[in-house]
Write a protein that holds these residues in place. Structure first.
Motif, PDB file in Angstrom:
ATOM      1  N   TRP A 104       0.889  -1.172   0.000  1.00 52.26           N
ATOM      2  CA  TRP A 104       0.000   0.000   0.000  1.00 52.26           C
ATOM      3  C   TRP A 104       0.919   1.211   0.000  1.00 52.26           C
ATOM      4  O   TRP A 104       1.557   1.519   1.005  1.00 52.26           O
ATOM      5  CB  TRP A 104      -0.873  -0.045   1.251  1.00 52.26           C
ATOM      6  N   GLY A 132      -1.237  -1.027  -4.299  1.00 49.36           N
ATOM      7  CA  GLY A 132      -2.313  -0.018  -4.287  1.00 49.36           C
ATOM      8  C   GLY A 132      -1.700   1.308  -3.918  1.00 49.36           C
ATOM      9  O   GLY A 132      -1.171   1.461  -2.824  1.00 49.36           O
ATOM     10  N   SER A 133      -1.725   2.259  -4.851  1.00 47.51           N
ATOM     11  CA  SER A 133      -1.077   3.541  -4.588  1.00 47.51           C
ATOM     12  C   SER A 133      -2.100   4.635  -4.329  1.00 47.51           C
ATOM     13  O   SER A 133      -3.145   4.669  -4.962  1.00 47.51           O
ATOM     14  CB  SER A 133      -0.210   3.954  -5.783  1.00 47.51           C
ATOM     15  N   VAL A 134      -1.776   5.498  -3.388  1.00 45.21           N
ATOM     16  CA  VAL A 134      -2.602   6.664  -3.103  1.00 45.21           C
ATOM     17  C   VAL A 134      -1.774   7.879  -3.501  1.00 45.21           C
ATOM     18  O   VAL A 134      -0.856   8.271  -2.789  1.00 45.21           O
ATOM     19  CB  VAL A 134      -2.981   6.722  -1.610  1.00 45.21           C
ATOM     20  N   HIS A 135      -2.074   8.393  -4.679  1.00 41.64           N
ATOM     21  CA  HIS A 135      -1.308   9.541  -5.169  1.00 41.64           C
ATOM     22  C   HIS A 135      -2.043  10.818  -4.794  1.00 41.64           C
ATOM     23  O   HIS A 135      -2.773  11.402  -5.590  1.00 41.64           O
ATOM     24  CB  HIS A 135      -1.107   9.439  -6.676  1.00 41.64           C
ATOM     25  N   VAL A 136      -1.824  11.230  -3.552  1.00 35.35           N
ATOM     26  CA  VAL A 136      -2.572  12.336  -2.968  1.00 35.35           C
ATOM     27  C   VAL A 136      -2.430  13.606  -3.800  1.00 35.35           C
ATOM     28  O   VAL A 136      -3.425  14.260  -4.145  1.00 35.35           O
ATOM     29  CB  VAL A 136      -2.103  12.580  -1.514  1.00 35.35           C
ATOM     30  N   PHE A 164       2.063   5.168  -0.513  1.00 32.64           N
ATOM     31  CA  PHE A 164       1.690   6.581  -0.445  1.00 32.64           C
ATOM     32  C   PHE A 164       2.789   7.493  -0.971  1.00 32.64           C
ATOM     33  O   PHE A 164       2.620   8.710  -0.987  1.00 32.64           O
ATOM     34  CB  PHE A 164       1.371   6.975   1.008  1.00 32.64           C
TER      35      PHE A 164
END
Lengths: 211, 211
Positions: free
Chosen positions: A173, A189-193, A175
DNA sequence: TAGATTGTTAATCGATTAACAATC
DNA sequence: TAGATTGTTAATCGATTAACAATC
């Protein structure tokens, strides 16, 4: 289940789950694809197509049982097991996640925390002591870890990802603002804020483009 | 520019920007769609199609000038202006964002911070004093605010969004786990953190589904 | 000039929507 | 049984990929 589920469908499953949780809280017992469409914003047709990828959960003339469908989707997503996690990088964002007791309650306990910053090493967050990142490979050898969370800098992220893969995590995961290179067997699973802020700004400066 | 840019394209623009920043840092002067494809993972054809929605930035036989393309995409995304932001909700995640000096440097200063928790009101983060959320409408009346950041609970989020819309923000950056209801003229960029964890777990439990 | 690579049209692929027979 | 609503096939729509003439 269908042979191959498209990623578009997989990304909608957590959305269904959120709306079904709301319905459960409201005490709604059953719902038609049409009513659900009114809430969630997908077409009724798409809802029926999506769900039928995994089985016939509905009943003609009645709709879908909320509790049953909720349980089914949790099962499909794999949310009926526990997943042990480690987190690497306890800066602002890492601490926010590590402090978030919600993940423990959801069945995602964080069992190891790592950072390179001597000021953070030794600190306790949610009863876990932050260790030096150099201990990560050894920790992964000696503990069962399902998911590795990366909240390091962009510069450190790929090396940590490599160690996680080597250490046998089942998924990452991420970030950090980059696309990690990992073997195909390890999902990321990437969270590209920042990307979401950037595309929001696009919509702000192009009011004509709004659907 | 084309009449209507699809959302798929808009979501890729920040990705191009990230890779162009890497290329700038590496001192690469120009790059062909084919070389860029090798790094970014989109097909060369898609890259040329995407960029040509906005103009002919390349040159036959040479490729794209990295610095020029980077500047063009920043302009297309609207990243050549400043955007004043307010943040509501200074729990773990809100504080992580509010503390993140990167946004100030990127041209996204946070000029107002709000929470309902008396323990947080009065606290200073990055030189801004956290105010009572009930002051938000008045603050929006008296200050120019472009973007509202929502890092409240799910329960409070819609009400805050309503106040932001009423107060004239141009866009909302939402971290609460729900889909906000706002007029079409106000774009919302949502970061559904838990959704990404849920779809990651799907891929972990369905190894056969991986492309 | 010759080679490389874009810009752009056409072909393909996949996802969404519509339609309706099956059935509760 | 009649009405409602699913499950599923077919039609449509849109996004991606392929191909190649234009051109630097």
């Amino acid at each position: 289940m269908k042979d191959k589920i498209s990623d578009a469908v997989v990304k909608r499953l957590p959305v269904y789950l959120r709306y079904l949780e709301d319905l459960l809280n409201e005490g709604v017992e059953h719902i038609s694809s049409n009513e659900l469409s009114g809430r969630i914003g997908f077409t009724a047709s798409q809802i029926r197509q999506d769900l039928n990828n995994f089985g016939g959960f509905g009943q003609q003339g009645y709709g879908y049982n909320v509790e049953g469908l909720h349980r089914e989707i949790k099962g499909i997503l794999g949310l009926d097991h526990e997943y042990a996690m480690v987190i690497v990088g306890l800066g602002n964002l890492g601490r926010a996640i590590a402090n978030h007791t919600k993940y423990y309650k959801m069945g995602f306990p964080i069992i190891g925390m790592f950072d390179v910053n001597p000021d953070l090493i030794g600190m306790r967050i949610n009863d876990i002591e932050v260790q030096d990142s150099k201990n990560l490979p050894e920790f992964l050898r000696t503990h069962h870890v399902d998911i590795g969370i990366i909240t390091t800098t962009k510069e450190a992220a790929q090396m940590i990802a490599d160690q996680m893969v080597e250490g046998g995590v089942k998924g990452i995961w991420n970030f950090a603002p980059l696309d990690l290179k990992v073997p195909k067997r390890v999902p990321v699973g990437s969270v590209h804020v920042t990307d979401t802020l950037n595309s929001l700004v696009y919509h702000i400066v192009h009011p004509d483009q709004r659907s």
